[in-house]
Design an enzyme around this catalytic site. Structure first.
Site: not given
Lengths: 193, 193
Positions: A7, A68, A141
């Protein structure tokens, strides 16, 4: 198959490692957040994030790194730092010959919860359930990084499908496949214009 | 002092190296464009750009790397790739302990031509004039990379100022200093709101 989910972020970069064993069994391996000091210059912050990611890749030797996918439409204040942190993860993986997969937040939510617009808490609960954790993964996160890894494992064309066929997909996987097809179709149409 | 200017880009990344000798004498050392194949995956493209930049830093051992500052407001289609390419340059410099400077396109145009809104051809002509080149530097990415390096050398607080005082600044340098002060003032005001 070891999957490392990332992330990306310049201040906090989540790293989640899972193992995809036989069938649909996903096991938690590791989760942590690589942080950089906002008081430092951007180059040193990127170096710090890069070094933290390299350390994880070298320790867990994942078969794939799932990151991501960052969009330019996202928050203008942080999007460039996020894109650069994602770039650090891509570089670290490419330098080690590890394949990189990119999944959007919507794809991740859809794969993990069956709802592309799920709230953060729903994602956290499903991550904990899928990985059989005793408590919710924190901070956010960390949960998002594990969700990235889970998304890659559960994707219809993923490692876990093996000899399985589409009729054995879960509801979330079917929705994911449909959304992906729709997205690809839209992409083709846009490119054709 | 050796200055390496970088005009970041994922498809074409300009690299210009100059030497700032005594007083205001700037000498051309090298210019080239590191390219990546748009057909390749993003991670491999970033690796290619990174390797190309590393090769230049190791060959020319610059004292500073001056990189174009990327803004989120820029072209949405390319801004993320540009930011990531800039990130590659920052990482490569930070790994070698080379300081990084960031200058906006407006600062570069102002420093090189005296006009922050100068056309590309004006910048190219001034780059050629300042570095005493026989022809215009091509392609545009190469000229922009050299302009980045020149901007860093000519900035009011730059290496070339040494014992000199503001009264000895060129017109372009004075305008640059004013624009910088104005920009800092606006920044303070915005932060104070």
């Amino acid at each position: 198959m070891i999957i490392c989910g990332v992330d990306p972020g310049l201040t906090r970069c989540g790293v989640g490692v899972i193992e995809a064993k036989d069938s649909r069994k996903l096991c938690y391996v590791h989760v942590s957040v690589v942080r950089s000091d906002p008081e430092q210059s951007q180059d040193l912050r990127l170096l710090h994030i890069y070094n933290g990611l390299v350390q994880h890749l070298d320790e867990y030797s994942p078969d794939v790194v799932s990151i991501e996918r960052v969009f330019a439409q996202a928050n203008r204040n942080t999007v460039l730092g996020t894109a650069q942190a994602a770039g650090m993860a891509m570089l670290a993986a490419a330098q080690r010959g590890i394949p990189v997969a990119l999944h959007t937040p919507t794809e991740v939510k859809l794969a993990v919860t069956g709802n592309g617009k799920a709230e953060k808490i729903q994602v956290e609960r499903m991550v904990a359930k899928i990985l059989r954790l005793n408590c919710l993964p924190k901070p956010a996160d960390a949960a998002d990084a594990l969700a990235q890894a889970i998304c890659h494992a559960l994707r219809p064309s993923g490692a876990l499908q093996g000899g399985e066929r589409e009729q054995h997909l879960t509801r979330a996987q079917r929705q994911w496949a449909l959304a992906q097809q729709k997205s690809q179709l839209q992409g083709s149409v846009q490119r054709g214009m």
